[in-house]
Design an enzyme around this catalytic site. Structure first.
Site, PDB file in Angstrom:
ATOM      1  CE  LYS A 139      93.739  36.211  35.380  1.00 34.83           C
ATOM      2  NZ  LYS A 139      93.268  36.061  36.466  1.00 34.83           N
ATOM      3  CD  GLN A 155      93.665  37.507  40.084  1.00 39.68           C
ATOM      4  OE1 GLN A 155      93.483  37.848  39.005  1.00 39.68           O
ATOM      5  NE2 GLN A 155      93.776  36.148  40.538  1.00 39.68           N
ATOM      6  CG  ASP A 163      87.250  35.476  36.245  1.00 38.52           C
ATOM      7  OD1 ASP A 163      87.883  34.710  35.374  1.00 38.52           O
ATOM      8  OD2 ASP A 163      87.597  35.672  37.688  1.00 38.52           O
TER       9      ASP A 163
END
Ligand code: NAP
Length: 285
Positions: free
Chosen positions: A54, A98, A121
């Site tokens: 990423k 994450q 996200d």
């Protein structure tokens, strides 16, 4: 029948080219580079790889990533405080925590510390609700990527029977909600589902989101179905690929299907967040 590939690499490359142009315009207009903060807890090698990928894509499109790596043993409170700091930091446009975090941490509490305006996200309750109500908020990155991939191939969804295998808050559940907003008739399957093979066999559109290699047998696939395999474990997807490709009309490869679309969606939502921050700043909000 041999299925056509749903090529996530090609579609994501086109999205990232667009994002790169948008970032250049943003830098020209606002004199600063958009920033994505990535938060990683612990030493899981796969998570480190995902965060590195990423960060490297961020750099390619001209964004900056701010990497925060925290020890495996930190408490929920410490993580929540760190994420709140990033939520309050005017230099940060988007925040990615994450998944998964170590088991002793309350992941939901940590997700909820992300300001909804920075939830690129799409993991907060606010994002889930705006997505489910089709109100244009940030989408969960993988489900958003799956929808963009289906749209790139003009897959019809209205009135189709979509079967989603898996119901996690970041993947199965939201992708079903997005398919529902597009007027598909959605069936969710999970670990307690009875008769998985029969339900899969009814799918015009199948989304597999489990993480069990080849759980879904090729012979279960309805001829002509569209098959999206988000699973990734031991370098394999959830669908028995070769046999499924003989019956499906379109199918994602693993890797090269859903994975690249997730990162492209994350970065497309980060530039959107940066633009929204600038307009909110100008309005004094
Ligand atoms: P997760 O939280 O572990 O959820 C797995 C889901 O699968 C659960 O809902 C579980 O049901 C269901 N399940 C387990 N065994 C089953 C069975 N035998 N039959 C039917 N359903 C079953 O996983 P996740 O985070 O959603 O991830 C799923 C997969 O997608 C993983 O392989 C992950 O690596 C991959 N993934 C890929 C991307 C990408 O960018 N490509 C992004 C995220 C995740 P219960 O709810 O009943 O337990």
């Amino acid at each position: 029948m041999t299925a056509q590939i749903l090529d996530g690499r090609a579609v994501s490359a086109a999205i990232l080219e667009r994002v790169q142009r948008e970032v250049a315009e943003f830098v020209g207009s606002h004199g600063r580079v958009p920033v994505l903060a990535t938060v990683l807890v612990g030493d899981d090698p796969a998570s480190h790889t995902y965060v590195r990928m990423k960060a490297s894509r961020c750099a390619k499109v001209g964004m900056r990533s701010q990497r925060i790596e925290l020890d495996e043993t930190i408490s929920t409170e410490t993580l929540v405080n760190k994420i709140r700091e990033l939520s309050d930091d005017p230099e940060v446009d988007g925040i990615l925590l994450q998944h998964p975090v170590p088991g002793h941490i309350d992941e939901r509490a940590a997700f909820e510390a992300i300001a909804p305006s920075k939830d690129v996200d799409g993991v907060t309750r606010t994002s889930f609700a705006t997505m489910a109500f089709d109100e244009g908020g940030f989408r969960s990155a993988t489900p958003g990527g799956i929808m963009a991939l289906l749209d790139a191939y003009d897959v019809p969804l209205s009135g189709k029977h979509a079967v989603v295998v898996g119901r996690s808050p970041i993947l199965g559940k939201p992708v079903g909600m997005l398919l529902l907003t597009r007027d598909a008739t959605v069936t969710y399957c999970h670990s307690r589902t009875v008769g998985l093979a029969d339900l899969v066999a009814q799918a015009d559109v199948l989304v597999a989101a489990v993480g069990r290699p080849e759980l879904i047998r090729g012979e279960w696939i309805k001829p002509g179905a569209v098959v999206v395999d988000a699973g990734y474990a031991g370098n394999k997807g959830d669908v028995e690929y070769a046999a499924a490709a003989e019956r499906a009309s379109l199918i994602t490869p693993v890797p090269g299907g859903v994975g690249p679309m997730t990162i492209a969606t994350l970065l497309a939502q980060t530039i959107k967040a940066a633009r929204e921050h600038e307009s909110a700043g100008h309005l004094g909000t």
